[in-house]
Design a protein around this motif. Sequence first.
Motif, mmCIF file in Angstrom:
data_model
loop_
_atom_site.group_PDB
_atom_site.id
_atom_site.type_symbol
_atom_site.label_atom_id
_atom_site.label_comp_id
_atom_site.label_asym_id
_atom_site.label_seq_id
_atom_site.Cartn_x
_atom_site.Cartn_y
_atom_site.Cartn_z
ATOM 1 N N ARG A 36 79.102 71.583 27.541
ATOM 2 C CA ARG A 36 78.480 69.247 28.111
ATOM 3 C C ARG A 36 77.662 70.225 26.758
ATOM 4 O O ARG A 36 76.843 70.379 26.664
ATOM 5 C CB ARG A 36 77.752 69.285 29.048
ATOM 6 C CG ARG A 36 78.702 68.594 29.821
ATOM 7 C CD ARG A 36 79.633 67.567 29.379
ATOM 8 N NE ARG A 36 80.489 67.158 30.560
ATOM 9 C CZ ARG A 36 81.822 67.953 31.047
ATOM 10 N NH1 ARG A 36 82.195 68.768 29.969
ATOM 11 N NH2 ARG A 36 82.362 67.301 31.894
ATOM 12 N N TYR A 37 76.998 68.597 25.414
ATOM 13 C CA TYR A 37 76.018 68.835 24.590
ATOM 14 C C TYR A 37 74.759 68.204 25.558
ATOM 15 O O TYR A 37 74.682 67.447 26.384
ATOM 16 C CB TYR A 37 76.422 67.780 23.223
ATOM 17 C CG TYR A 37 75.133 67.518 22.623
ATOM 18 C CD1 TYR A 37 74.529 68.475 21.562
ATOM 19 C CD2 TYR A 37 73.819 66.453 23.088
ATOM 20 C CE1 TYR A 37 73.710 68.038 21.191
ATOM 21 C CE2 TYR A 37 72.901 66.495 22.076
ATOM 22 C CZ TYR A 37 72.932 67.280 20.913
ATOM 23 O OH TYR A 37 71.279 67.636 20.320
ATOM 24 N N ASN A 38 73.761 69.320 25.102
ATOM 25 C CA ASN A 38 72.841 69.370 25.825
ATOM 26 C C ASN A 38 71.232 69.046 24.982
ATOM 27 O O ASN A 38 71.034 69.153 24.135
ATOM 28 C CB ASN A 38 72.426 70.878 26.318
ATOM 29 C CG ASN A 38 70.997 70.637 27.313
ATOM 30 O OD1 ASN A 38 70.029 70.146 26.045
ATOM 31 N ND2 ASN A 38 70.928 71.654 28.312
ATOM 32 N N GLN A 39 71.670 67.434 25.343
ATOM 33 C CA GLN A 39 70.416 66.551 24.043
ATOM 34 C C GLN A 39 68.997 66.917 24.142
ATOM 35 O O GLN A 39 68.424 67.021 23.467
ATOM 36 C CB GLN A 39 70.246 65.140 25.171
ATOM 37 C CG GLN A 39 69.910 64.603 23.809
ATOM 38 C CD GLN A 39 70.495 62.577 24.026
ATOM 39 O OE1 GLN A 39 70.802 62.915 24.715
ATOM 40 N NE2 GLN A 39 69.566 62.036 23.490
ATOM 41 N N GLU A 40 69.115 66.896 25.415
ATOM 42 C CA GLU A 40 67.301 68.264 25.358
ATOM 43 C C GLU A 40 67.115 69.002 24.980
ATOM 44 O O GLU A 40 66.064 69.246 23.847
ATOM 45 C CB GLU A 40 66.556 68.713 26.284
ATOM 46 C CG GLU A 40 65.333 68.426 26.647
ATOM 47 C CD GLU A 40 65.466 69.234 28.779
ATOM 48 O OE1 GLU A 40 64.084 69.988 28.877
ATOM 49 O OE2 GLU A 40 66.445 69.259 29.440
ATOM 50 N N ASP A 45 76.285 73.393 26.240
ATOM 51 C CA ASP A 45 76.666 73.953 27.238
ATOM 52 C C ASP A 45 78.325 74.382 27.387
ATOM 53 O O ASP A 45 78.337 73.407 27.853
ATOM 54 C CB ASP A 45 75.666 73.670 28.250
ATOM 55 C CG ASP A 45 73.939 73.796 28.113
ATOM 56 O OD1 ASP A 45 73.824 73.993 27.051
ATOM 57 O OD2 ASP A 45 73.589 73.206 28.822
ATOM 58 N N ALA A 96 71.257 77.292 34.605
ATOM 59 C CA ALA A 96 70.868 76.395 33.858
ATOM 60 C C ALA A 96 69.863 75.755 33.290
ATOM 61 O O ALA A 96 69.142 75.533 34.360
ATOM 62 C CB ALA A 96 71.931 75.342 33.195
ATOM 63 N N GLY A 98 66.021 74.236 31.299
ATOM 64 C CA GLY A 98 66.082 72.859 30.668
ATOM 65 C C GLY A 98 65.951 71.490 32.413
ATOM 66 O O GLY A 98 66.731 71.746 32.639
ATOM 67 N N ASN A 100 67.570 68.644 32.166
ATOM 68 C CA ASN A 100 68.296 67.961 31.909
ATOM 69 C C ASN A 100 69.829 68.141 31.253
ATOM 70 O O ASN A 100 70.805 68.268 30.814
ATOM 71 C CB ASN A 100 68.456 66.417 31.218
ATOM 72 C CG ASN A 100 67.034 65.334 30.987
ATOM 73 O OD1 ASN A 100 67.502 64.872 32.022
ATOM 74 N ND2 ASN A 100 66.350 64.988 30.406
ATOM 75 N N ALA A 101 70.119 70.307 32.698
ATOM 76 C CA ALA A 101 71.033 70.441 31.910
ATOM 77 C C ALA A 101 72.342 70.371 32.185
ATOM 78 O O ALA A 101 71.919 69.597 33.524
ATOM 79 C CB ALA A 101 70.811 71.713 33.089
ATOM 80 N N PRO A 102 73.089 69.763 31.637
ATOM 81 C CA PRO A 102 74.822 69.149 31.958
ATOM 82 C C PRO A 102 75.466 69.662 32.361
ATOM 83 O O PRO A 102 76.228 69.421 33.518
ATOM 84 C CB PRO A 102 74.912 68.739 30.437
ATOM 85 C CG PRO A 102 74.171 69.794 30.040
ATOM 86 C CD PRO A 102 72.953 70.108 29.895
ATOM 87 N N ARG A 109 75.241 79.251 26.866
ATOM 88 C CA ARG A 109 74.340 78.203 26.168
ATOM 89 C C ARG A 109 74.569 78.734 24.430
ATOM 90 O O ARG A 109 73.695 79.934 24.130
ATOM 91 C CB ARG A 109 72.602 77.743 26.285
ATOM 92 C CG ARG A 109 72.610 77.077 26.163
ATOM 93 C CD ARG A 109 70.759 76.555 26.468
ATOM 94 N NE ARG A 109 71.327 75.477 27.235
ATOM 95 C CZ ARG A 109 70.920 76.003 28.685
ATOM 96 N NH1 ARG A 109 69.493 76.433 28.298
ATOM 97 N NH2 ARG A 109 70.696 74.590 29.222
#
Length: 135
Positions: A36-40, A45, A96, A98, A100-102, A109
């Motif tokens: 998943r892309y972690n935007q924050e 990830d 994980a 953050g 907003n960790a997806p 990471r």
Amino acid sequence: MIFTEREIEYLGGQRIGRLATLHPNGTLQVSPVGFRYNQELRTIDIGGRDMAASRKFRNVLANGKVAFVVDDVPSVDPWQVRCLEIRGWGEALTEAAGSNAPLPGPIIRVHPRRIISFGVDPGNPSAGKRDVPEA
């Protein structure tokens, strides 16, 4: 911005990528992985079943050297290939980080340092080959 908007959209539409890691004895390992892309954090990830027990997790823990590729062929007539290659360094995390960790931990990471993109964001002069400045 590390990724263009179209690259982020592309990453969000894909489910499988390939992670390359370096074994301590110098051999390379390439594994298909979910991600998943972690935007924050603007990272990739990578999670999976028994991740902390995997060779790829131990490889990243040992040296942090990674490359990650997502690609596909959306059309064969006309022939069209899309690819996003991310070279950088990896962290082997038991949880994980953050808000907003997806993905739940443990995860790998990937922190981008070089991005090679083609067919994903055609016509954008900022796409292509580019280095990512250190954070």
